[in-house]
Design a protein around this motif. Structure first.
Motif, mmCIF file in Angstrom:
data_model
loop_
_atom_site.group_PDB
_atom_site.id
_atom_site.type_symbol
_atom_site.label_atom_id
_atom_site.label_comp_id
_atom_site.label_asym_id
_atom_site.label_seq_id
_atom_site.Cartn_x
_atom_site.Cartn_y
_atom_site.Cartn_z
ATOM 1 N N CYS A 34 0.854 -1.186 0.000
ATOM 2 C CA CYS A 34 0.000 0.000 0.000
ATOM 3 C C CYS A 34 0.884 1.227 0.000
ATOM 4 O O CYS A 34 2.097 1.134 0.195
ATOM 5 C CB CYS A 34 -0.963 0.007 1.189
ATOM 6 S SG CYS A 34 -0.192 0.203 2.796
ATOM 7 N N LEU A 35 0.279 2.369 -0.229
ATOM 8 C CA LEU A 35 0.966 3.652 -0.161
ATOM 9 C C LEU A 35 0.269 4.499 0.894
ATOM 10 O O LEU A 35 -0.956 4.627 0.880
ATOM 11 C CB LEU A 35 0.900 4.377 -1.508
ATOM 12 C CG LEU A 35 1.631 3.713 -2.666
ATOM 13 C CD1 LEU A 35 1.224 4.362 -3.985
ATOM 14 C CD2 LEU A 35 3.129 3.817 -2.461
ATOM 15 N N TYR A 36 1.039 5.080 1.780
ATOM 16 C CA TYR A 36 0.500 5.932 2.821
ATOM 17 C C TYR A 36 0.522 7.390 2.361
ATOM 18 O O TYR A 36 1.536 7.867 1.857
ATOM 19 C CB TYR A 36 1.314 5.787 4.107
ATOM 20 C CG TYR A 36 1.010 4.529 4.867
ATOM 21 C CD1 TYR A 36 0.135 4.555 5.943
ATOM 22 C CD2 TYR A 36 1.588 3.313 4.519
ATOM 23 C CE1 TYR A 36 -0.155 3.395 6.663
ATOM 24 C CE2 TYR A 36 1.310 2.150 5.219
ATOM 25 C CZ TYR A 36 0.437 2.193 6.299
ATOM 26 O OH TYR A 36 0.146 1.051 6.986
ATOM 27 N N ALA A 37 -0.581 8.076 2.543
ATOM 28 C CA ALA A 37 -0.685 9.497 2.206
ATOM 29 C C ALA A 37 -1.580 10.160 3.252
ATOM 30 O O ALA A 37 -2.167 9.481 4.105
ATOM 31 C CB ALA A 37 -1.270 9.668 0.799
ATOM 32 N N SER A 38 -1.680 11.474 3.175
ATOM 33 C CA SER A 38 -2.492 12.232 4.121
ATOM 34 C C SER A 38 -3.350 13.248 3.378
ATOM 35 O O SER A 38 -3.002 13.681 2.279
ATOM 36 C CB SER A 38 -1.601 12.968 5.127
ATOM 37 O OG SER A 38 -0.845 12.050 5.897
ATOM 38 N N ALA A 39 -4.429 13.640 4.011
ATOM 39 C CA ALA A 39 -5.333 14.616 3.414
ATOM 40 C C ALA A 39 -4.728 16.014 3.400
ATOM 41 O O ALA A 39 -5.161 16.861 2.628
ATOM 42 C CB ALA A 39 -6.664 14.635 4.165
ATOM 43 N N PRO A 118 -6.605 12.758 15.462
ATOM 44 C CA PRO A 118 -7.728 11.895 15.086
ATOM 45 C C PRO A 118 -8.833 12.553 14.272
ATOM 46 O O PRO A 118 -9.592 11.868 13.598
ATOM 47 C CB PRO A 118 -8.254 11.393 16.438
ATOM 48 C CG PRO A 118 -7.087 11.504 17.365
ATOM 49 C CD PRO A 118 -6.332 12.718 16.901
ATOM 50 N N THR A 119 -8.919 13.871 14.276
ATOM 51 C CA THR A 119 -9.943 14.552 13.476
ATOM 52 C C THR A 119 -9.508 14.746 12.026
ATOM 53 O O THR A 119 -10.298 15.212 11.205
ATOM 54 C CB THR A 119 -10.298 15.919 14.085
ATOM 55 O OG1 THR A 119 -9.100 16.697 14.195
ATOM 56 C CG2 THR A 119 -10.955 15.746 15.451
ATOM 57 N N GLU A 120 -8.258 14.405 11.714
ATOM 58 C CA GLU A 120 -7.771 14.477 10.340
ATOM 59 C C GLU A 120 -7.574 13.065 9.798
ATOM 60 O O GLU A 120 -7.530 12.103 10.551
ATOM 61 C CB GLU A 120 -6.475 15.290 10.272
ATOM 62 C CG GLU A 120 -6.730 16.752 10.616
ATOM 63 C CD GLU A 120 -5.540 17.634 10.328
ATOM 64 O OE1 GLU A 120 -4.575 17.177 9.671
ATOM 65 O OE2 GLU A 120 -5.566 18.795 10.757
ATOM 66 N N ARG A 121 -7.459 12.963 8.481
ATOM 67 C CA ARG A 121 -7.476 11.650 7.838
ATOM 68 C C ARG A 121 -6.181 11.341 7.102
ATOM 69 O O ARG A 121 -5.591 12.185 6.443
ATOM 70 C CB ARG A 121 -8.617 11.576 6.819
ATOM 71 C CG ARG A 121 -9.990 11.942 7.326
ATOM 72 C CD ARG A 121 -10.516 11.003 8.346
ATOM 73 N NE ARG A 121 -11.096 9.816 7.736
ATOM 74 C CZ ARG A 121 -11.806 8.916 8.400
ATOM 75 N NH1 ARG A 121 -12.036 9.055 9.690
ATOM 76 N NH2 ARG A 121 -12.287 7.859 7.792
ATOM 77 N N ASN A 122 -5.771 10.096 7.237
ATOM 78 C CA ASN A 122 -4.736 9.529 6.393
ATOM 79 C C ASN A 122 -5.432 8.715 5.310
ATOM 80 O O ASN A 122 -6.530 8.187 5.526
ATOM 81 C CB ASN A 122 -3.774 8.658 7.194
ATOM 82 C CG ASN A 122 -2.795 9.497 7.988
ATOM 83 O OD1 ASN A 122 -2.272 10.484 7.498
ATOM 84 N ND2 ASN A 122 -2.564 9.111 9.224
ATOM 85 N N ILE A 123 -4.800 8.626 4.175
ATOM 86 C CA ILE A 123 -5.362 7.923 3.030
ATOM 87 C C ILE A 123 -4.408 6.786 2.667
ATOM 88 O O ILE A 123 -3.225 7.029 2.409
ATOM 89 C CB ILE A 123 -5.529 8.861 1.811
ATOM 90 C CG1 ILE A 123 -6.207 10.178 2.203
ATOM 91 C CG2 ILE A 123 -6.245 8.138 0.682
ATOM 92 C CD1 ILE A 123 -7.591 10.043 2.805
ATOM 93 N N ILE A 124 -4.929 5.580 2.659
ATOM 94 C CA ILE A 124 -4.135 4.405 2.317
ATOM 95 C C ILE A 124 -4.525 4.000 0.902
ATOM 96 O O ILE A 124 -5.685 3.664 0.641
ATOM 97 C CB ILE A 124 -4.386 3.246 3.308
ATOM 98 C CG1 ILE A 124 -4.381 3.735 4.770
ATOM 99 C CG2 ILE A 124 -3.383 2.128 3.066
ATOM 100 C CD1 ILE A 124 -3.177 4.512 5.200
#
Length: 154
Positions: A34-39, A118-124
């Motif tokens: 997978c690739l880890y990214a953030s919003a 926790p109120t922000e999102r990471n995108i996998i």
């Protein structure tokens, strides 16, 4: 949806998820790519910072902007109210959940809360997704970390 990934110069071009497959992470066990990214760029920086083992880990970074399809079927948004309460400390649980979602070829990515904010999102991102070719990777740019932050690391 535009998301952001900070990676070292030598690895930023790898969009296969090889590093995550070799070493595992919060949302994937070893053996699952997978690739880890953030919003947000700032969250991507915080995620890189908390995993840094020293000041040198914050040098040679590149910022990769990634466009992910925005239709509702491509990105699964994990509802944290349905997760176990100790998910941030329970790697067995988060890796199990991530493995299930990465096994779904219809999901190009899934979003999860950040353990740091926790109120922000990471995108996998799932490089094995059936529609992975719909993900657009922009040219990476050099990302210099402000010394006021990196100097806090030994």
């Amino acid at each position: 949806m535009m998301v952001y990934r900070l990676a070292y110069r030598d690895y930023v071009a790898d969009i296969t998820g090889m590093g995550a497959r070799l070493y595992g992470g919060r949302w994937n066990p070893k053996g699952v790519a997978c690739l880890y990214a953030s919003a947000h760029i700032s969250l991507a920086l915080l995620e890189k910072f908390v995993h840094a083992r020293g000041k040198e880990d914050m040098t040679g970074l590149m910022l990769l902007s990634i466009d992910i399809p925005t239709d509702d079927d491509s990105v699964y948004h994990v509802d944290e109210s349905r997760m176990v309460t100790d998910w941030a400390a329970n790697f067995d649980y988060s890796q199990w959940l991530g493995k299930q979602l990465l096994a779904e070829p219809g999901f190009v990515a899934f979003s999860v809360p950040s353990a740091i904010v926790p109120t922000e999102r990471n995108i996998i991102i799932n490089p094995q997704a059936a529609r992975f070719d719909a993900v657009k990777f922009h040219n990476p740019t050099l990302f210099d970390v402000d010394a006021r932050l990196s100097d806090r690391l030994v």
